[in-house]
Scaffold this active site. Structure first.
Site, mmCIF file in Angstrom:
data_model
loop_
_atom_site.group_PDB
_atom_site.id
_atom_site.type_symbol
_atom_site.label_atom_id
_atom_site.label_comp_id
_atom_site.label_asym_id
_atom_site.label_seq_id
_atom_site.Cartn_x
_atom_site.Cartn_y
_atom_site.Cartn_z
ATOM 1 C CD GLU A 506 -2.691 1.362 2.475
ATOM 2 O OE1 GLU A 506 -3.505 2.309 2.552
ATOM 3 O OE2 GLU A 506 -2.584 0.496 3.366
ATOM 4 C CG ASN A 565 -5.033 4.794 0.256
ATOM 5 O OD1 ASN A 565 -6.044 4.203 0.621
ATOM 6 N ND2 ASN A 565 -3.807 4.396 0.597
ATOM 7 C CD GLU A 597 -5.854 0.310 -0.199
ATOM 8 O OE1 GLU A 597 -6.109 1.104 0.748
ATOM 9 O OE2 GLU A 597 -5.035 -0.620 -0.115
ATOM 10 C CG ASP A 626 -8.997 1.975 2.823
ATOM 11 O OD1 ASP A 626 -8.951 1.047 3.649
ATOM 12 O OD2 ASP A 626 -8.189 2.918 2.805
ATOM 13 C CD GLU A 683 -6.876 -0.465 6.903
ATOM 14 O OE1 GLU A 683 -5.822 -0.054 6.385
ATOM 15 O OE2 GLU A 683 -7.964 0.128 6.804
#
Length: 745
Positions: A506, A565, A597, A626, A683
């Protein structure tokens, strides 16, 4: 003349009507005339035939007028519009009406005088029958005219009444023609008495008929025509000269009546035009005043909710501040933003969204006093100006009441929906001295209310002011930081729960400010959005993602998917899919090596994210939801969304070891996601116990500090190399047994 012929033809047809009453009365009139005149009269057969013809016309006319215009007209005729021409015609009829009585009395009087003068020379019974029938006929004319006037027929249909009065004058002229013929048969046509009588009756008709030209020619035509023929057929030259003079007099009389009528109509028309002009100006003034009021209302009110709009809000803002500055009281500025309005709009459509806004406006109006102002600033944004002699903490109570009231569900499309609202407010003069300052402070407070989880309220404070100053400074320095490459991209590994091998990375934004030090990524993202630099910032981060994907491909690890993201606020401000496609082409990266995400808010907003998300999936880029479980979504609604995986928020993971409820809920999410054919990433794993429990529940991919913290690219590559050595090896010694779907995180 053509008008007279048309009237004669019209009423000739009326006599032939099959109405039973006509058929009964006409023979009675024939009988009366025959008994009183024709049988004992010395008139020749032609005279008798003429009398019978005249009686038939009289009978048909009287019956037709009485029954048609006495009853049928009153039932069926509709009211005409009052145009100027109809008003002029109405005045013509009024003038004729007022002159009619005098004219007809003079008519009867002259007939009696003529009878008296002709008594020694003409048959008495003829004279009595003629003068009597003339008096009765004129009495009928007066009665009908009075009836039409009283019943309103003259008011509603002046044109028809004028036409009938003209026809009545014509038949009156025929009556005098009969008298002239009888006198002529008796040899008295050329006497002075006859001339005076007919000249007098003609002159009287002309004098009394100033408003309408049709009455005079209709009356004098038959008698004058017979008189002219009598004088013209005589052998004496003087008689023929008299005939020519009579003809010339008749022409001049017609011209005079035409000019008189034209003058009457012109003067009357001018009078009504002036009146109508004055009325029109007055009506226009009323309409203009109403239009001004309407425009003023439209200019100051929202067309949907009826609340004050932004313009009225700004005007009232100045007035409230002026009152407060003069010591009348305290002012609080509130900004109200609906939390889940877009979900209603996107799910039910704009029509139901409008209904929701109307209901919100109604509830807000019910909560505040007339001294306050509620405004709709646009979309789902509302504002309130609260004025109290002493505010103290009343604004806090009002804000809490607004939040509670708007949290209550309301029905749309036969379902209960809950919008919720966040409220931020600022106080004058504590938080700001101008409208702009107070608006900014209230907006900052609203932002903090939304950041705190929504459906709450927040008052502006000095700490928020400092945060705002910091964010503004970040926004100013962001451009130079991007240009100079000081925006770094770090990576946090994601591992396969069954093998321990890295399967994804990520990408995380990092920026060390030269004065503020390391900045929080959300603060940087918000500053970029505030300064409209979101695309530049996201592009810079994605370029770092592409460089990492290139290195991984060179190291033989193209199976490691790097995720980026993207803030939901970026969708709609620029084409996210186009930017990603451009960078993938530039760096020659396979789309399957990349994942995006996004939070659930972006997924559910079809207006902002729908097109971009669809384009990304067509490319082959994976879509990961997410922070699952903390925003809009529910388990059931996942079936309607096109995505490839979900990421369980760390709030579910923290207590998974001790809270059985969280453990069961997490296991249910894993099972349901598996039924949909999508993968799950957990996560925020910080302990070995959490990792083991999640592995036991079937979570395929794990991420958290327990495995690795975010690292720069160089350290991340070193960690991946070390992980390949230390991670457990499967029984077959390969990684082919692990489905590729688990590498998407």
């Amino acid at each position: 003349m053509p008008d007279i012929y048309r009237y004669i033809r019209l009423y000739s047809r009326l006599i032939l009507d099959k109405n039973r009453l006509n058929l009964c009365i006409i023979p009675s009139i024939h009988k009366f005339i025959h008994q009183t005149i024709c049988i004992s009269s010395p008139l020749p057969p032609a005279g008798k035939i003429f009398f019978m013809f005249l009686a038939a016309y009289w009978g048909g006319l009287v019956v037709r007028i009485i029954f048609r215009h006495g009853e049928q007209v009153a039932r069926t005729m509709s009211r005409q519009s009052q145009t100027i021409e109809s008003l002029v015609m109405r005045d013509q009829l009024s003038a004729v009406h007022h002159a009619l009585f005098t004219t007809l009395i003079s008519n009867v009087f002259v007939s009696f005088c003529l009878t008296f003068m002709m008594w020694p020379s003409v048959d008495h019974r003829f004279l009595l029958a003629w003068v009597g029938s003339n008096a009765v006929y004129n009495a009928i004319r007066i009665s009908l005219a009075s009836y039409w006037w009283r019943s309103g027929t003259s008011e509603r249909h002046p044109d028809r009444v004028l036409r009938y009065l003209t026809i009545g004058a014509f038949f009156s002229g025929l009556s005098w023609t009969v008298g002239l013929i009888g006198i002529a048969i008796a040899g008295q046509a050329y006497t002075i008495a006859t001339g005076l009588a007919f000249c007098g009756i003609t002159a009287g008709a002309v004098i009394e008929s100033r408003a309408h030209r049709g009455v005079v020619p209709a009356f004098v035509l038959p008698s004058n025509l017979v008189l002219i023929l009598l004088y013209a057929s005589a052998d004496l030259i003087a008689s023929r000269v008299i005939a020519m003079n009579l003809l010339l007099l008749f022409v001049m009389m017609v011209r005079s009546t035409s000019k008189t009528e034209r003058h009457f109509k012109d003067s009357t028309r001018l009078k009504y035009e002036a009146t109508h002009l004055a009325e029109s100006l007055q009506a226009a003034n009323v309409v203009a005043t109403q239009a001004v009021h309407r425009l003023e209302y439209v200019a100051n009110h929202d067309h949907l909710t009826g609340l004050a709009n932004r313009v009225a809000y700004q005007k009232a803002f100045d007035q409230f501040l002026t009152r407060s500055s003069s010591g009348e009281g305290d002012v609080t500025v509130m900004l109200i933003d609906l939390d889940h309005f877009k979900e209603i709009n996107d799910t039910l459509g704009h029509a139901e969204g409008d209904e929701a806004l109307i209901e919100v406006a109604r509830r807000l109006n019910s909560l505040l006093t007339p001294d306050d102002l509620i405004a709709r600033l646009g979309g789902d944004e509302f504002a309130a100006l609260i004025f109290r002699p002493r505010m103290e903490a009343e604004d806090e109570a009002i804000a809490a009441t607004i939040v509670d009231r708007l949290r209550e569900p309301f029905r749309l499309s036969d379902r209960a929906w809950q919008a919720g609202a966040s409220v931020g407010f600022a106080r004058f003069p504590k938080d700001g001295a101008t409208m702009k300052d107070l608006q900014v402070c209230a907006d900052i407070a609203l932002y903090h209310a939304k950041s705190a989880g929504r459906s709450t309220w927040c008052a502006f404070s000095d700490d928020m002011r400092r945060e705002t100053v910091t964010r503004q400074r970040i926004g100013r320095d962001l451009t130079l930081a991007v240009d100079e490459g000081r925006i770094e991209v770090w990576f946090q590994p994601q591992v396969d729960s069954r093998t321990g091998k890295v399967c994804g990375l990520e990408a995380l934004l990092r920026w060390k400010h030269h004065e503020l030090g390391w900045l929080s990524p959300p603060d940087v993202v918000k500053a970029a959005a505030a300064t409209r630099q979101s695309e530049r910032l996201t592009r810079a981060v994605f370029q770092g993602v592409c460089r990492m994907a290139q290195v991984l491909a060179q190291l033989g690890r193209p199976d490691i998917v790097v995720s980026l993201n993207v803030s939901p606020d970026e969708f709609g401000t620029y084409r996210v899919a186009d930017m990603i496609a451009e960078e993938l082409t530039t760096h020659r990266i396979a789309p399957t090596s990349i994942a995006v995400e996004i939070t659930e808010e972006a997924v559910y907003s079809t207006e902002r994210g729908g097109d971009d998300l669809a384009a990304l999936r067509r490319m082959g880029v994976r879509i990961i939801v997410d922070d699952f479980g903390v925003a809009y979504s529910s388990i059931g609604s996942l079936r309607t969304i096109n995505f490839d995986g979900i990421k369980i928020d760390k709030s579910f993971i923290q207590d998974v070891g001790g809270d059985h409820k969280d453990r069961r809920l997490t296991g249910a999410i894993f099972a349901f996601a598996q039924s949909l054919g999508v993968d799950v990433v957990a996560e925020g794993i910080e302990t070995k116990a959490q990792a083991e429990i999640l592995t036991g529940l079937g979570c395929p991919v794990l991420q958290g500090y327990y495995f690795a913290r975010p690292m720069p690219q160089t350290q991340t590559l070193a960690w991946i190399t070390q992980n390949a050595i230390t991670a457990p090896i499967t029984a077959t010694g390969t990684t082919e047994n692990y489905p590729s779907i688990r590498a998407i995180a």
